[in-house]
Write an enzyme that holds these catalytic residues in place. Structure first.
Site, mmCIF file in Angstrom:
data_model
loop_
_atom_site.group_PDB
_atom_site.id
_atom_site.type_symbol
_atom_site.label_atom_id
_atom_site.label_comp_id
_atom_site.label_asym_id
_atom_site.label_seq_id
_atom_site.Cartn_x
_atom_site.Cartn_y
_atom_site.Cartn_z
ATOM 1 N N TYR A 127 17.034 30.970 6.258
ATOM 2 C CA TYR A 127 15.873 31.730 6.731
ATOM 3 C C TYR A 127 15.924 31.913 8.250
ATOM 4 O O TYR A 127 16.203 30.989 8.982
ATOM 5 C CB TYR A 127 14.572 31.007 6.391
ATOM 6 N N LYS A 138 0.844 -1.205 0.000
ATOM 7 C CA LYS A 138 0.000 0.000 0.000
ATOM 8 C C LYS A 138 0.876 1.251 0.000
ATOM 9 O O LYS A 138 2.080 1.169 0.266
ATOM 10 C CB LYS A 138 -0.895 -0.016 1.248
ATOM 11 N N MET A 167 12.266 24.962 1.409
ATOM 12 C CA MET A 167 11.356 24.153 0.598
ATOM 13 C C MET A 167 12.117 23.285 -0.399
ATOM 14 O O MET A 167 11.779 22.124 -0.629
ATOM 15 C CB MET A 167 10.387 25.074 -0.160
HETATM 16 C C1 LIG Z 1 -0.266 -1.537 6.725
HETATM 17 C C2 LIG Z 1 -0.886 -2.773 7.177
HETATM 18 C C3 LIG Z 1 -0.106 -3.933 7.343
HETATM 19 C C4 LIG Z 1 1.399 -3.938 7.225
HETATM 20 O O1 LIG Z 1 1.926 -3.356 8.401
HETATM 21 P P1 LIG Z 1 3.497 -3.275 8.626
HETATM 22 O O2 LIG Z 1 3.670 -2.981 10.068
HETATM 23 O O3 LIG Z 1 3.980 -2.186 7.757
HETATM 24 O O4 LIG Z 1 4.062 -4.587 8.236
HETATM 25 C C5 LIG Z 1 -0.757 -5.106 7.682
HETATM 26 N N1 LIG Z 1 -2.093 -5.132 7.849
HETATM 27 C C6 LIG Z 1 -2.877 -4.031 7.712
HETATM 28 C C7 LIG Z 1 -4.336 -4.138 7.926
HETATM 29 C C8 LIG Z 1 -2.292 -2.815 7.385
HETATM 30 O O5 LIG Z 1 -3.057 -1.737 7.256
#
Ligand SMILES: *Cc1c(COP(=O)(O)O)cnc(C)c1O
Length: 373
Positions: A267, A46, A315
């Site tokens: 800055y 993800k 930035m």
């Molecule tokens: C992001 C996520 C994972 C993976 O988690 P990590 O700690 O990055 O391995 C597993 N299960 C769910 C539901 C998640 O949202």
């Protein structure tokens, strides 16, 4: 101020700020996960594989033996299918709702965590969708609360034909605890959930609870599969297993100068040089993901040594005090990477910024070039 000229250097194009993904690190990290967990692994990719490139990381993980892929929504799963990945895929968050026909057509399993969501899915399904019932195992951030399990199971039974229940998932609230006692309540809840789903007449079921921390530290959480994201890219939230960073961020020195003592930098004039020194301006800033709030001592590698960042992070740029060494425009700074020594790790950046490594790697901005090493 005296500009630093590159002695004997011919003019050359600058090395654009670049985030390089390192698939060999993903392979090695998956091997280390397997040493800790004797069950199939879902590679969680993800958020563009935590900023590392979803397809690159998924491809490396599957080549290294990951049996499943995990994403937050069906569209990501479809993108993985279009990239040619054939292993089972699960999507579990659906911030834009579940596209049931697309999930069925692409063969993407969906996790469903509420009666409402399951009713909607059953109403939208034109072909049978494979479902993992997502039960709240103690986090109160997703998954069906225990009071609603009966209603969820009744809904699932009524929807048979349009959905097929193939799994049950939970999630561990203590994502950075290396202490199994912190997981015991969630493990118990997961077992109760699995039993309730079996009693309702579903099965066989794939039961999965653990993410990286549970996978690496607590076999009681493993059930039939572990879902691992952070570990793939070299992050162990429990800080118990040594993993390999899977990306390197580099950027060019865009300007260099020799300055006298008493020079005010950046800055707000928050830094004044204590002695004559050399400054290098590196072309990467907070728009590229360099945290603006960093502790003194934060630095980058140039020329095999670590040099401190001085003054405010801008930035588009940072200023680095390279002391007695002068680096010409075009020299390459390594902001972070797995190399060790002078090269800061993502974990060091997280400490400097008072955050977790995840936010460093997912925060790299869109104008940073991506490459796969
Ligand atoms: C992001 C996520 C994972 C993976 O988690 P990590 O700690 O990055 O391995 C597993 N299960 C769910 C539901 C998640 O949202």
């Amino acid at each position: 101020m005296t500009a630093v000229l590159a002695e004997g250097m011919t003019l050359s194009r600058l090395h654009a700020p670049t985030l390089s993904t390192l698939p060999a690190a993903v392979t090695e990290n998956l091997r280390r996960v397997r040493e800790a967990a004797a069950v199939p692994v879902m590679a969680v990719v993800k958020a563009d594989a935590y900023g590392h490139g979803m397809v690159a990381v998924a491809t490396a993980a599957v080549a290294a033996g990951a049996e499943w892929l995990g994403v937050t929504d069906v569209a990501e799963g479809v993108a993985l299918r279009e990239a040619g990945l054939r292993v089972p895929i699960l999507a579990w968050l659906h911030p834009a709702g579940i596209d049931a026909p697309r999930a069925a057509a692409a063969g993407v399993d969906v996790a469903v965590g509420s009666v409402d969501e399951l009713r909607q899915l059953a109403a939208d399904a034109v072909a049978s969708v494979r479902v993992h019932l997502h039960l709240d195992t103690g986090m109160a951030r997703g998954g069906c609360p225990v009071e609603d399990w009966d209603a969820l199971l009744r809904t699932a039974r009524a929807a048979r034909g349009r959905i097929e229940v193939v799994g049950v998932m939970g999630h561990l609230p203590c994502a950075d605890a290396a202490d199994p006692r912190a997981n015991a309540a969630a493990v118990l809840r997961m077992r109760q959930g699995r039993d309730a789903v079996l009693r309702a007449g579903f099965g066989p079921l794939l039961v999965h609870l653990a993410a990286t921390s549970g996978a690496l530290t607590d076999p009681a959480t493993h059930f039939d599969m572990v879902r691992v994201g952070a570990a793939l890219v070299g992050i162990d939230p429990s800080e118990t297993v040594s993993l390999v960073g899977a990306s390197r961020l580099t950027a060019p020195v865009v300007h260099s100068a020799a300055v006298p003592a008493g020079t005010v930098v950046g800055y707000g004039g928050t830094h004044t040089t204590a002695a004559a020194t050399h400054l290098s301006v590196v072309g990467v800033g907070y728009a590229d993901g360099v945290p603006r709030e960093i502790a003194p001592g934060a630095g980058v590698e140039i020329g095999g040594e670590r040099h401190p960042i001085v003054g405010r992070v801008s930035m588009d740029q940072i200023v680095v005090d390279t002391g007695g060494r002068a680096f010409p425009r075009g020299a390459v700074a390594t902001v972070f990477g797995p190399d060790g020594g002078a090269v800061p790790s993502v974990q060091e950046w997280a400490r400097w910024a008072g955050t977790i490594p995840h936010t460093i790697v997912t925060g790299i901005g869109p104008r940073v070039k991506r490459s796969v090493a």
